[in-house]
Design a protein around this motif. Structure first.
Motif: not given
Ligand code: SPV
Ligand code: MG
Length: 671
Positions: A135-151, A156-161
């Motif tokens: 799904l596309p990254l939402p502007q105002k809602d939750f996003k999670a930064r993932i590294d090696g399969g882990m959150v 709401v302000d995280i856009f990289d990875n």
């Protein structure tokens, strides 16, 4: 494990929809009472979770009363956030902390997700948060930064990875404890206006939360009326989709019901009943015929439709009904079913369908039921009737020679997987030639019936397939009537008697030896007496015609065939020792012009060039491979004996032999 649902908030972006109740009570399916919360509770109630903690605030009394009216069977604990209008849900969790000392399923109260998402979450062995990689990254809602399969971070302000993320978590006790301690620390230091995830982010991955990628599956929060419209449309789609599962079992046990219930949550469940022929091809003739198995499934609550699947391959069914989802256990990822699965995957991909696989678990309770069903098949009454049923179901069946328990096991268990199908012999032939040869005796009715019955018993003790018995001439009519009843008691399905009299010799000698054909009258009388003596309705007496063997001509063969059918023969065997099958083909052709029904049995030892499918088209019904196992074992044994004699030890011989361990393993410890 407990569930925690956060329902304290105002839901102010929903406008008039939340003027009289909290957001979680918003109706999500037109024309039904289903609300965000009732759907969440229904999915929770379908799991092992018994206790749910619900935080309240806005319209808390309405909410409590509503929950109680739902009669979910769950143990609900309500915890009010008294300052719900001044704090964020981090504070609601803080208020509920004393109830949360367990593994936790945490969800926001405005979240709608499909059952598959919840199943994935519940099945996760580790703590996780639902994210979507597609799904596309939402502007105002939750996003999670993932590294090696882990959150690593949620906000709401995280856009990289980052991936789109939803506040639906499974939290193992240890991970939850770390996060909850941080929440407590936040709240006690007055930071109550932030997300609970702000506390999580300060843990820098110490809470070990994996990303659970639910891709395009429905998992959405409802913030406003637009979100609500989208979710409603998706739920309608889900309701309309069809789910297909195919069953081959004779009985329905708790394990089947559990998987049916699971599949029903994915859409309208259509069940395929595998035809008797298809089941017999890879397993065994089902105990319960397809027509009855169909009724069984039609009467299971919530099954939308039942159809017959005629082949192991799903191709025909998928092309006709185009189900959105096919459900299967993951046991078919390997082994003989793999090509069938591969075909399903590619057909589904061609029209946008999807395969859902559940982990295959073998429950000893159900294995025991299966084992019992298998052992029932060996019981005389059940075994006897199966030949006729198989003949009706398949049109053409095959039988392989067995002359002792060991060859019986080979006929029972040998399966070849080929072209997406499974092939095995349907029945066993207890040949007079091989039974005599195994005892080092000539095939002249020298081995007496008592000894022949002993061979049958050796075989029936370790197998389940139906038996066709070579009854030679049947002996004197007065003796034959006893033989019929003994064979019935032993569970034999068919006896074949040949129209010879006097000292019988093997047919493959033909006219090289003296052999006398019985008269039509005498032999018809023997058939009549046998049919009269028989006590079970399924037992079959097959009349074997030796006219072609003894070079008495086609007319004689046909005259006898019709006379023997008139005398009550249930099947006709026509024999030939010619390599060229044309006299057999002519017989079948001419016999079938007058008699379309009576099964024709062949023993294509000499005329062995025609394949089974072609025999079926010509009109034959039973193909007996009469002596191949014995003829295979004799040269192998002779070679081993000669090698040892030549080398004066067994070392050189060893490479010709099957490993010692394998022979031990091939014999089951118990039946
Ligand atoms: C047997 O197998 O014993 C038979 C078939 O009767 S045949 O050997 O071809 O006669
Ligand atoms: Mg014989």
């Amino acid at each position: 494990m407990k569930a925690l649902i956060l329902n304290s908030g105002l839901g102010s972006r929903m406008g008039s929809l939340t003027s009289e109740h909290p957001k979680c009570m918003t109706q999500i399916i037109d024309g039904s009472d289903e609300t965000i919360l009732s759907r969440q509770l229904k999915l929770i109630a379908e799991t092992d979770i018994k206790e749910v903690v619900i935080t309240t605030g806005y319209y808390d009394e309405v909410l409590v009363e509503y929950c109680q009216s739902l009669k979910t069977g769950l143990d609900l604990t309500f915890v009010k956030n008294p300052v719900y209008d001044k704090t964020n849900y981090i504070y609601s969790i803080y208020c509920a902390r004393e109830y949360l000392d367990d593994d936790i399923i945490l969800m926001h109260g405005d979240l709608v997700f499909e059952s598959e998402v919840f199943d994935m979450l519940m099945a996760s062995p580790v703590s996780c948060m639902t994210v979507s990689s597609v799904l596309p990254l939402p502007q105002k809602d939750f996003k999670a930064r993932i590294d090696g399969g882990m959150v690593m971070k949620v906000g709401v302000d995280i856009f990289d990875n980052a991936m789109e993320a939803q506040a639906l978590y499974k939290l193992k006790k240890d991970d939850w404890k770390v996060w909850l301690n941080k929440i407590v620390e936040f709240c006690e230091s007055g930071r109550t206006g932030v997300y609970a995830e702000n506390a999580l982010n300060e843990l820098n991955g110490a809470a070990n939360i994996a990303a659970l990628d639910v891709k395009k599956l429905l998992c959405s929060e409802i913030d406003d009326k637009d979100d609500l419209a989208v979710v409603k449309a998706r739920l309608k789609e889900l309701e309309e989709r069809t789910v297909y599962m195919c069953f081959s079992s004779d009985i329905i046990h708790g394990g089947h019901i559990a998987i049916i219930k699971k599949a029903q949550r994915l859409g309208k469940l259509m069940i395929g009943v595998l035809s008797d022929e298809a089941v017999a091809s890879y397993k065994r003739m089902p105990l319960v015929p397809a027509s009855e198995r169909r009724i069984m499934f039609e009467n299971i609550a919530g099954v939308y439709r039942v159809v017959e699947q005629n082949r192991l391959s799903y191709k025909e069914v998928l092309e006709e009904y185009k189900p959105s989802i096919v459900v299967h256990g993951d046991d078919w990822c390997t082994g003989f079913q793999k090509p069938i699965r591969d075909e399903v995957v590619s057909i589904l991909a061609s029209y946008g369908g999807r395969l859902v696989e559940y982990p295959y678990s073998s429950d000893p309770k159900y294995e025991q039921i299966d084992a019992r069903t298998r052992s029932d098949l060996a019981m005389p009454d059940i075994r006897r009737g199966r030949l006729k049923r198989m003949l009706d179901a398949k049109g053409l069946i095959t039988a392989m020679e067995a002359h002792d328990g060991l060859t019986g096991l080979i006929v029972e268990n040998t399966v070849v997987y080929q072209d997406g199908g499974a092939h095995q012999f349907d029945a066993m032939w207890i040949s007079s030639l091989c039974d005599s040869t195994a005892k080092g005796k000539p095939d002249i009715e020298l081995v007496d019936m008592t000894s022949r019955f002993r061979t049958i018993e050796d075989i029936t003790e370790v197998t389940t397939k139906p038996i066709i018995f070579d009854g030679d001439t049947g002996g004197k009519t007065e003796h034959f009537v006893y033989t019929v009843r003994s064979l019935e008691r032993l569970g034999v399905s068919m006896v074949i008697i040949e129209d010879k009299t006097g000292l019988k010799k093997n047919s493959l000698f033909g006219t090289e030896v003296e052999q006398t054909q019985d008269s039509i009258e005498n032999f018809s009388e023997k058939i009549r007496a046998g049919k009269k003596a028989q006590r079970t309705k399924e037992f079959m007496i097959c009349a074997r015609i030796e006219s072609l063997i003894l070079e008495r001509g086609m007319e004689d063969a046909l005259e006898r065939a019709f006379a023997f059918v008139a005398a009550g023969a249930d099947a006709i065997m026509i024999h030939s020792r010619k390599k060229d099958p044309s006299e057999i083909l002519e017989f079948i052709d001419r016999f079938r012009k007058r008699d379309k029904i009576t099964p024709i049995v062949l023993v294509p030892t000499s005329f062995n060039s025609i394949k089974e499918e072609e025999w079926k088209e010509y009109g034959a019904n039973i193909i007996i491979y009469a002596n191949q196992l014995m003829r295979a074992e004799v040269p192998a044994m002779r070679k081993a004996a000669e090698t040892i004699l030549r080398d004066h030890r067994a070392e050189e011989c060893d490479k010709m032999l099957m490993p010692f361990k394998d022979i031990i393993r091939m014999i089951p410890a118990e039946v």
